[in-house]
Design an enzyme around this catalytic site. Structure first.
Site, PDB file in Angstrom:
ATOM      1  N   PRO A 286       0.782  -1.149  -0.019  1.00  0.00           N
ATOM      2  CA  PRO A 286      -0.077   0.035  -0.076  1.00  0.00           C
ATOM      3  C   PRO A 286       0.985   1.237   0.042  1.00  0.00           C
ATOM      4  O   PRO A 286       1.767   1.291   0.654  1.00  0.00           O
ATOM      5  CB  PRO A 286      -0.725  -0.171   1.614  1.00  0.00           C
ATOM      6  CG  PRO A 286       0.025  -0.962   2.255  1.00  0.00           C
ATOM      7  CD  PRO A 286       0.842  -1.777   1.285  1.00  0.00           C
ATOM      8  N   GLY A 287       0.331   2.220  -0.834  1.00  0.00           N
ATOM      9  CA  GLY A 287       1.140   3.531  -0.662  1.00  0.00           C
ATOM     10  C   GLY A 287       0.083   4.596  -0.312  1.00  0.00           C
ATOM     11  O   GLY A 287       0.247   4.997   0.892  1.00  0.00           O
ATOM     12  N   CYS A 353       2.668  29.108 -16.554  1.00  0.00           N
ATOM     13  CA  CYS A 353       2.384  29.601 -17.876  1.00  0.00           C
ATOM     14  C   CYS A 353       1.551  28.583 -18.807  1.00  0.00           C
ATOM     15  O   CYS A 353       1.793  28.258 -20.016  1.00  0.00           O
ATOM     16  CB  CYS A 353       3.427  30.425 -18.571  1.00  0.00           C
ATOM     17  SG  CYS A 353       4.132  31.491 -17.556  1.00  0.00           S
ATOM     18  N   GLU A 354       0.746  27.746 -18.321  1.00  0.00           N
ATOM     19  CA  GLU A 354      -0.301  27.081 -19.003  1.00  0.00           C
ATOM     20  C   GLU A 354      -1.607  26.867 -18.354  1.00  0.00           C
ATOM     21  O   GLU A 354      -1.666  26.821 -16.954  1.00  0.00           O
ATOM     22  CB  GLU A 354       0.320  25.793 -19.458  1.00  0.00           C
ATOM     23  CG  GLU A 354       0.974  24.877 -18.318  1.00  0.00           C
ATOM     24  CD  GLU A 354       1.631  23.718 -19.165  1.00  0.00           C
ATOM     25  OE1 GLU A 354       1.142  22.649 -19.360  1.00  0.00           O
ATOM     26  OE2 GLU A 354       2.895  23.653 -18.957  1.00  0.00           O
TER      27      GLU A 354
HETATM   28  N1  LLP Z   1       2.519  -1.721  -5.962  1.00  0.00           N
HETATM   29  C1  LLP Z   1       2.704  -1.396  -7.380  1.00  0.00           C
HETATM   30  C2  LLP Z   1       3.298  -2.636  -8.186  1.00  0.00           C
HETATM   31  C3  LLP Z   1       2.136  -0.349  -7.847  1.00  0.00           C
HETATM   32  O1  LLP Z   1       2.559   0.078  -9.161  1.00  0.00           O
HETATM   33  C4  LLP Z   1       1.710   0.603  -7.040  1.00  0.00           C
HETATM   34  C5  LLP Z   1       1.327   2.035  -7.716  1.00  0.00           C
HETATM   35  C6  LLP Z   1       1.494   0.228  -5.714  1.00  0.00           C
HETATM   36  C7  LLP Z   1       1.808  -0.821  -5.158  1.00  0.00           C
HETATM   37  C8  LLP Z   1       0.927   1.392  -4.834  1.00  0.00           C
HETATM   38  O2  LLP Z   1      -0.331   1.708  -5.051  1.00  0.00           O
HETATM   39  P1  LLP Z   1      -1.280   2.611  -3.992  1.00  0.00           P
HETATM   40  O3  LLP Z   1      -1.442   1.699  -2.819  1.00  0.00           O
HETATM   41  O4  LLP Z   1      -0.498   3.732  -3.624  1.00  0.00           O
HETATM   42  O5  LLP Z   1      -2.469   2.730  -4.863  1.00  0.00           O
HETATM   43  N2  LLP Z   1       0.572   8.657  -9.558  1.00  0.00           N
HETATM   44  C9  LLP Z   1      -0.630   8.303  -9.168  1.00  0.00           C
HETATM   45  C10 LLP Z   1      -0.595   6.716  -8.828  1.00  0.00           C
HETATM   46  C11 LLP Z   1       0.121   5.855  -9.473  1.00  0.00           C
HETATM   47  C12 LLP Z   1       0.039   4.440  -8.682  1.00  0.00           C
HETATM   48  C13 LLP Z   1       0.972   3.676  -9.579  1.00  0.00           C
HETATM   49  N3  LLP Z   1       1.381   2.406  -9.063  1.00  0.00           N
HETATM   50  C14 LLP Z   1      -1.794   8.842  -8.608  1.00  0.00           C
HETATM   51  O6  LLP Z   1      -1.220  10.293  -8.173  1.00  0.00           O
HETATM   52  O7  LLP Z   1      -2.950   8.835  -8.585  1.00  0.00           O
END
Ligand code: LLP
Length: 431
Positions: A286-287, A353-354
């Site tokens: 989880p992120g 500037c966009e």
């Molecule tokens: N594991 C893998 C293999 C992933 O590709 C990702 C996220 C995660 C874990 C973590 O996912 P989470 O728990 O955070 O949903 N920049 C985008 C989000 C990109 C996520 C990419 N992969 C945003 O700001 O919404």
């Protein structure tokens, strides 16, 4: 119709008004702004710890590895906060592995994923002795095997499965459909896993899956997890050992007035339903659900443009928080001084500037004036990490709060920091 500011992100975090001032834990955001200037990211230790703990505890008594997705927030103080609680790290580059190690995450809790790991990165991960390298293709498996033989090592690996289940808050962050660039088909995964299990320099441990991010519905996750269970059972039926399943990240957080995403407890209950009586070690990546609500971006109103619908120009821009510009993402906006009067509709923009440098249009907000301090909520994940220096705007500082204390955990860049990386070629010197 104007969009109401629902402040759904209030759900569970440690950012609230006390005595009229928006605080992070026991610190007024205004005091942080005075000390470090704006824009700045501010993170709450208590929120980070709570989210990690709630997620991990939801699976108890099952002992799961919760590997925080470093891509969501790579600040070493944030990583160290989670590492102290026992978190591992999910990484996608050598830089992220180095950050995790520097923050005190033990190598044997680091997962290394990604479709484009270079040979140098794979060798680095093998040397570091990471918990697991998630292999995304046949070609990658061959490269890794060659490296392992050359180094006389035996890296632990998992094969990333593409279960052909799409999910996620935006098409740009959905990763599990069959035509996505991630992983191999379930059939290929079985073949690759068997190939790896046969190789005396590869330690075939498991299978991995991740179908998308900002997922607000358990159904696609459950479908993907059932595919994983079936594959593990098929391998075992063929007499091939498999110890681990890496179930990825992806659980969403409340940004807006949409139905709340599933709680970690519901998520864990679904996982138990799928994997009950299967003896296998589970890990998660989880992120967002750990870091998003644990951070805000503070900014000041530089100017108000008097239009039928006033435009608020902030000192923060799309280079500091790019999610609205690229995903049309919604972030709650709160004034640092608790509002009392009526709300009216504003556009909120940055100085770049966009036109893409627009945080929101037609948003109902309390009255704002030049010099006012505001906070973008739910900005602790995919905020600072996605920042750039577009328009020669230096990266902003990151501040970590713990109770009554705060510390600048990444200082503000100066223009000089950027210039120090550049030089004139000889033919332009002295011109
Ligand atoms: N594991 C893998 C293999 C992933 O590709 C990702 C996220 C995660 C874990 C973590 O996912 P989470 O728990 O955070 O949903 N920049 C985008 C989000 C990109 C996520 C990419 N992969 C945003 O700001 O919404």
């Amino acid at each position: 119709r104007a969009i109401p500011d629902r402040r759904a992100a209030d759900a569970v975090n440690h950012f609230d008004y006390r005595g009229g001032a928006l605080c992070c834990e026991d610190v007024k955001l205004a005091d942080i702004a005075d000390a470090v200037g704006t824009p700045a990211y501010v993170y709450s230790t208590a929120t980070l710890e709570r989210h990690y703990e709630v997620f991990r505890a939801a699976f108890a008594p099952r002992d799961v590895l919760v590997a925080f997705a470093v891509k969501a927030n790579a600040n070493i103080a944030v990583l160290a906060t989670l590492a102290r609680k026992g978190a591992g790290a999910d990484t996608v580059s050598q830089g992220e592995i180095e950050r995790a190690l520097r923050a005190g995450v033990p190598a044997d809790k680091i997962i290394f994923s990604g479709v484009g790991k270079t040979e140098a990165e794979l060798a680095f991960a093998v040397h570091a002795g990471v918990h697991q390298i998630n292999v995304e293709s046949i070609a990658e498996l061959e490269t890794l095997a060659r490296i392992a033989w050359a180094l006389k090592k035996k890296p632990a690996i998992a094969i990333r499965v593409n279960p052909d289940v799409g999910a996620g808050g935006h098409e740009k962050i959905s990763t599990g459909k069959g035509d996505a660039k991630f992983g191999v088909s379930p059939e290929q995964a079985l073949a690759l896993y068997a190939r790896a299990a046969d190789d005396k320099h590869l330690d075939a441990k498991g299978l991995a899956v991740h179908i998308g991010s900002q997922i607000r519905d358990l159904t696609p996750l459950e479908s993907a997890f059932r595919v994983m269970r079936t594959l593990a059972e098929q391998l075992r039926a063929e007499g091939i050992a498999i110890e681990r399943l890496d179930l990825g990240g992806g659980l969403g957080v409340p940004y807006f007035n949409e139905p709340d995403p599933p709680a970690p407890a519901d998520y864990a209950a679904m996982v138990e339903r799928v994997f009950t009586d299967l003896d296998i070690k589970l890990s998660f990546e989880p992120g967002r659900m750990i870091a998003a609500n644990a951070g805000v971006l503070i900014a000041r109103v530089v100017r108000l443009q008097d239009r039928p619908r006033p435009i608020v120009v902030l000192d923060a821009a799309m280079n500091d928080l790019i999610r609205p510009a690229i995903y049309d993402a919604y972030h709650g906006i709160k004034p640092a001084r608790e509002p009392s009067g009526p709300e009216s509709a504003y556009d909120v923009v940055g100085p770049i500037c966009e036109t893409g440098d627009t945080f929101t249009r037609n948003r109902m907000l309390p009255r704002l004036e030049e010099g006012d301090l505001v906070a973008f909520m739910t900005a602790g994940a995919y905020g600072a990490v996605m920042a750039s220096t577009y328009n020669a705007r230096p990266l902003v500082p990151e501040v970590l709060v713990r109770g009554e204390r705060f510390e600048v955990v990444r200082r503000r860049w100066e223009v000089a920091d950027q210039l120090a990386l550049e030089k004139l070629p000889p033919w332009l010197e002295g011109v």
